[in-house]
Design a protein around this motif. Structure first.
Motif, PDB file in Angstrom:
ATOM      1  N   UNK A   1      34.722  24.090  39.957  1.00  0.00           N
ATOM      2  CA  UNK A   1      34.675  25.542  40.108  1.00  0.00           C
ATOM      3  C   UNK A   1      35.216  26.181  38.838  1.00  0.00           C
ATOM      4  N   UNK A   2      34.514  27.183  38.346  1.00  0.00           N
ATOM      5  CA  UNK A   2      34.957  27.923  37.169  1.00  0.00           C
ATOM      6  C   UNK A   2      35.269  29.353  37.597  1.00  0.00           C
ATOM      7  N   UNK A   3      36.452  29.848  37.256  1.00  0.00           N
ATOM      8  CA  UNK A   3      36.851  31.179  37.707  1.00  0.00           C
ATOM      9  C   UNK A   3      37.446  31.990  36.563  1.00  0.00           C
ATOM     10  N   UNK A   4      37.284  33.314  36.651  1.00  0.00           N
ATOM     11  CA  UNK A   4      37.919  34.204  35.692  1.00  0.00           C
ATOM     12  C   UNK A   4      39.415  34.230  35.983  1.00  0.00           C
ATOM     13  N   UNK A   5      40.208  34.614  34.992  1.00  0.00           N
ATOM     14  CA  UNK A   5      41.659  34.459  35.101  1.00  0.00           C
ATOM     15  C   UNK A   5      42.273  35.212  36.272  1.00  0.00           C
ATOM     16  N   UNK A   6      41.756  36.407  36.602  1.00  0.00           N
ATOM     17  CA  UNK A   6      42.341  37.155  37.712  1.00  0.00           C
ATOM     18  C   UNK A   6      42.060  36.484  39.055  1.00  0.00           C
ATOM     19  N   UNK A   7      40.999  35.671  39.121  1.00  0.00           N
ATOM     20  CA  UNK A   7      40.650  35.007  40.379  1.00  0.00           C
ATOM     21  C   UNK A   7      41.628  33.900  40.745  1.00  0.00           C
ATOM     22  N   UNK A   8      42.486  33.505  39.804  1.00  0.00           N
ATOM     23  CA  UNK A   8      43.442  32.426  40.103  1.00  0.00           C
ATOM     24  C   UNK A   8      44.448  32.843  41.169  1.00  0.00           C
ATOM     25  N   UNK A   9      44.572  34.166  41.402  1.00  0.00           N
ATOM     26  CA  UNK A   9      45.475  34.633  42.448  1.00  0.00           C
ATOM     27  C   UNK A   9      44.841  34.543  43.836  1.00  0.00           C
TER      28      UNK A   9
END
Length: 307
Positions: free
Chosen positions: A97-105
């Motif tokens: 899965x690849x996510x943008x940095x804000x999605x890590x929350x």
């Protein structure tokens, strides 16, 4: 030679990150333990696998060859383990899965139960910027991506996950005599932006343009953590997703500015290429999200969705 799979894994990671310290962090091992295993592995070869120049670690040409072979060996071992688990009737394999940095929350909460219930599923989650996420999806380097802005040039399918609320924030020492802040009062403030291409930056630019706000002083940072720390330090003001500043709001390190038209709202989406031939693991994860997303959102994120 009598090297172990553990040593192969350690050397493979060191070759990837070019650092014993970073390798130990990513493998959740102590630095001395990694250093000892690296030395034991090196002692089994007459040629050097690496060299240290000016305190920086470099992998030799021979070392690169060994790292590539180690990768193939470890992949084959993983395949053996997956096949064994499958014959036992368990779900097994990899999911990327690849996510943008804000999605890590948010994304970890959608993964937790699935990973716990399927112990033979290995997860790789790449946290990066929006452009890299889209490139990873486009190049078929991941199964899914989590974004708030849907890429128009790709033919994708999606599951809408949850709202993403953004607020204007300032440090605890930011002062104003007015109960309701006005954006025009901030003409002398430094505005802190994310990098170009960021969905958060795009939302901020649209708001400023809509309200005809001229930005005289600005700073550009490449991660939400950097933006958050800069605001806490009093460098300036910015727009951030509320899910990334929960602790700072509770601790009083940050404050939300009461501005017209806030919060700004976007939606988090789990997306994948329509042409992607999803693996059994990927299909199982998609099913898990569809069946459980509402319960996950209610349990983990009601604190800000009701704000």
């Amino acid at each position: 030679m009598n090297y172990t799979l553990h040593q192969l894994e350690i050397f493979k990671k060191i070759a990837e990150v070019k650092s014993v310290t970073k390798a130990s962090e990513q493998l959740f091992l102590t630095q001395p333990a990694v250093s000892i295993q690296l030395k034991n592995f090196q002692d089994q070869f007459k040629l050097p696998l690496f060299e240290v120049v000016s305190r920086k670690l470099y992998i030799t040409e021979f070392g690169e060859e060994i790292a590539e072979t180690a990768t193939r060996i470890l992949d084959e071992v993983a395949t053996i383990n997956y096949k064994s688990a499958i014959y036992e009737g368990k779900l097994a394999g990899k999911i990327k899965i690849s996510i943008v940095s804000t999605a890590k929350y948010a994304m970890p909460y959608f993964l937790t139960d699935f990973i716990k219930q399927n112990e033979k599923v290995d997860l790789t989650m790449d946290v990066t910027n929006k452009m890299s996420v889209i490139r990873s999806l486009e190049n078929n380097e991941c199964d899914f991506a989590m974004v708030s802005t849907i890429p128009k040039k790709l033919n994708i399918e999606r599951i809408e996950l949850m709202k993403n609320k953004l607020y204007f924030i300032a440090s605890k020492n930011f002062e104003s005599s007015k109960k309701d802040f006005q954006i025009k009062d901030f003409n002398k403030s430094l505005f802190i932006f994310r990098e170009p291409g960021s969905a958060t930056r795009l939302a901020m630019e649209r708001y400023l343009l809509k309200h005809k706000i001229e930005v005289i002083k600005k700073m550009e940072l490449t991660s939400n953590e950097a933006v958050k720390q800069a605001v806490i330090a009093g460098l300036g003001i910015s727009i951030m997703p509320i899910m990334g500043i929960k602790n700072e709001l509770q601790n009083g390190d940050l404050q939300i500015l009461n501005l017209k038209d806030f919060p700004l709202e976007t939606n988090w989406n789990l997306i994948w290429l329509k042409s992607k031939n999803l693996s059994l693991v990927a299909k199982a994860f998609k099913k898990h999200i569809v069946e459980n997303k509402n319960d996950i959102i209610k349990k983990q994120f009601s604190w800000f969705l009701e704000r």
